[in-house]
Design a protein around this motif. Structure first.
Motif, PDB file in Angstrom:
ATOM      1  N   GLN A   4     -22.355 -23.600 -16.711  1.00 34.11           N
ATOM      2  CA  GLN A   4     -22.855 -24.322 -15.666  1.00 34.11           C
ATOM      3  C   GLN A   4     -23.941 -23.291 -14.339  1.00 34.11           C
ATOM      4  O   GLN A   4     -24.775 -23.217 -14.059  1.00 34.11           O
ATOM      5  CB  GLN A   4     -22.810 -25.460 -14.792  1.00 34.11           C
ATOM      6  CG  GLN A   4     -23.604 -26.207 -14.215  1.00 34.11           C
ATOM      7  CD  GLN A   4     -22.241 -27.873 -13.613  1.00 34.11           C
ATOM      8  OE1 GLN A   4     -22.492 -28.552 -14.634  1.00 34.11           O
ATOM      9  NE2 GLN A   4     -23.343 -28.635 -12.750  1.00 34.11           N
ATOM     10  N   ILE A   7     -25.584 -20.620 -15.652  1.00 30.84           N
ATOM     11  CA  ILE A   7     -27.941 -21.743 -15.365  1.00 30.84           C
ATOM     12  C   ILE A   7     -27.886 -21.748 -14.029  1.00 30.84           C
ATOM     13  O   ILE A   7     -29.039 -21.098 -14.378  1.00 30.84           O
ATOM     14  CB  ILE A   7     -27.135 -22.978 -15.928  1.00 30.84           C
ATOM     15  CG1 ILE A   7     -27.271 -22.910 -17.860  1.00 30.84           C
ATOM     16  CG2 ILE A   7     -28.746 -23.677 -15.911  1.00 30.84           C
ATOM     17  CD1 ILE A   7     -27.027 -23.749 -18.274  1.00 30.84           C
ATOM     18  N   GLU A   8     -27.258 -21.903 -13.207  1.00 25.32           N
ATOM     19  CA  GLU A   8     -27.820 -21.973 -11.792  1.00 25.32           C
ATOM     20  C   GLU A   8     -28.280 -20.901 -11.095  1.00 25.32           C
ATOM     21  O   GLU A   8     -29.586 -20.613 -10.493  1.00 25.32           O
ATOM     22  CB  GLU A   8     -26.335 -22.835 -11.484  1.00 25.32           C
ATOM     23  CG  GLU A   8     -26.509 -24.598 -11.566  1.00 25.32           C
ATOM     24  CD  GLU A   8     -25.248 -25.065 -11.529  1.00 25.32           C
ATOM     25  OE1 GLU A   8     -25.457 -26.682 -10.937  1.00 25.32           O
ATOM     26  OE2 GLU A   8     -24.047 -24.671  -9.654  1.00 25.32           O
ATOM     27  N   LEU A  34     -27.446 -28.256 -10.608  1.00 32.85           N
ATOM     28  CA  LEU A  34     -27.730 -29.230 -12.073  1.00 32.85           C
ATOM     29  C   LEU A  34     -26.975 -30.273 -12.312  1.00 32.85           C
ATOM     30  O   LEU A  34     -25.169 -29.913 -11.927  1.00 32.85           O
ATOM     31  CB  LEU A  34     -27.363 -28.213 -13.725  1.00 32.85           C
ATOM     32  CG  LEU A  34     -27.580 -28.645 -14.838  1.00 32.85           C
ATOM     33  CD1 LEU A  34     -29.375 -29.119 -14.653  1.00 32.85           C
ATOM     34  CD2 LEU A  34     -27.546 -27.364 -15.889  1.00 32.85           C
ATOM     35  N   LEU A  39     -32.375 -31.068 -12.343  1.00 30.17           N
ATOM     36  CA  LEU A  39     -32.394 -29.726 -11.861  1.00 30.17           C
ATOM     37  C   LEU A  39     -32.582 -29.624 -10.420  1.00 30.17           C
ATOM     38  O   LEU A  39     -34.043 -29.280 -10.464  1.00 30.17           O
ATOM     39  CB  LEU A  39     -32.918 -28.249 -12.618  1.00 30.17           C
ATOM     40  CG  LEU A  39     -32.682 -26.997 -12.193  1.00 30.17           C
ATOM     41  CD1 LEU A  39     -31.128 -26.648 -11.906  1.00 30.17           C
ATOM     42  CD2 LEU A  39     -33.677 -26.473 -13.092  1.00 30.17           C
ATOM     43  N   THR A  90     -32.637 -23.312 -19.337  1.00 25.88           N
ATOM     44  CA  THR A  90     -31.885 -24.022 -19.785  1.00 25.88           C
ATOM     45  C   THR A  90     -31.834 -24.053 -20.905  1.00 25.88           C
ATOM     46  O   THR A  90     -30.713 -25.246 -21.644  1.00 25.88           O
ATOM     47  CB  THR A  90     -32.284 -24.920 -18.314  1.00 25.88           C
ATOM     48  OG1 THR A  90     -33.634 -25.653 -19.443  1.00 25.88           O
ATOM     49  CG2 THR A  90     -32.112 -25.102 -17.392  1.00 25.88           C
ATOM     50  N   PRO A 118     -29.376 -30.449 -19.826  1.00 27.53           N
ATOM     51  CA  PRO A 118     -29.125 -28.969 -21.011  1.00 27.53           C
ATOM     52  C   PRO A 118     -27.465 -28.620 -21.839  1.00 27.53           C
ATOM     53  O   PRO A 118     -26.430 -29.222 -20.733  1.00 27.53           O
ATOM     54  CB  PRO A 118     -29.324 -27.821 -20.091  1.00 27.53           C
ATOM     55  CG  PRO A 118     -29.309 -28.761 -19.067  1.00 27.53           C
ATOM     56  CD  PRO A 118     -29.339 -29.786 -18.905  1.00 27.53           C
ATOM     57  N   PHE A 120     -24.073 -26.385 -21.957  1.00 23.59           N
ATOM     58  CA  PHE A 120     -23.759 -25.444 -21.878  1.00 23.59           C
ATOM     59  C   PHE A 120     -22.376 -25.488 -22.077  1.00 23.59           C
ATOM     60  O   PHE A 120     -21.606 -26.784 -21.954  1.00 23.59           O
ATOM     61  CB  PHE A 120     -23.942 -25.230 -19.645  1.00 23.59           C
ATOM     62  CG  PHE A 120     -23.388 -26.534 -19.310  1.00 23.59           C
ATOM     63  CD1 PHE A 120     -22.252 -26.832 -18.471  1.00 23.59           C
ATOM     64  CD2 PHE A 120     -24.387 -27.482 -18.785  1.00 23.59           C
ATOM     65  CE1 PHE A 120     -21.841 -28.167 -18.001  1.00 23.59           C
ATOM     66  CE2 PHE A 120     -23.833 -28.937 -18.107  1.00 23.59           C
ATOM     67  CZ  PHE A 120     -23.146 -28.576 -17.622  1.00 23.59           C
TER      68      PHE A 120
END
Length: 126
Positions: A4, A7-8, A34, A39, A90, A118, A120
């Motif tokens: 996560q 992704i961020e 997220l 988001l 994502t 998403p 993760f």
């Protein structure tokens, strides 16, 4: 598969590049969060010197409304670029995008609603 946090971080990098290329300067600070299928991206220090001057030189409401209108139009024009960025990072389709900016604080918020949560992987514990 990304965590996560990865992704961020990738969203922050992409949004910073977007701000630099489309708006002429990057944010002073940026965070992405997220939260389920939302988001939330919070950008601070995004107003250009020209935008700050415009807001100061016009009556308060007129300056604010004009700046918000221009920024909203720029975001709408680049919507497909932002949605592609989020989908690439994502792996999930974007359903909607919401945007607002404060002329007082120079803070901008962009919220993406995703079609699903998403995937993760869990971050390794230290």
């Amino acid at each position: 598969m990304k965590t996560q946090g990865e992704i961020e971080a990738a969203i922050c990098e992409g949004m910073t590049r977007f701000e630099q290329e489309y708006m002429g300067r990057g944010p002073k600070d940026i965070h992405a969060h997220l939260i389920g299928d939302l988001l939330v991206v919070r950008l601070q220090g995004v107003l250009t010197a020209a935008e700050r001057q415009l807001v100061k030189s016009l009556p308060a409401e007129k300056g604010r409304d004009l700046l918000k209108e221009v920024r909203t139009q720029l975001i709408e024009t680049a919507r497909s670029v932002l949605e592609a960025l989020v989908q690439d990072v994502t792996g999930v389709k974007v359903l909607s995008l919401h945007h607002d900016i404060s002329v007082l604080t120079g803070e901008e918020v962009v919220i993406f609603t995703l079609a699903e949560l998403p995937s993760f992987r869990e971050a390794k514990k230290k």
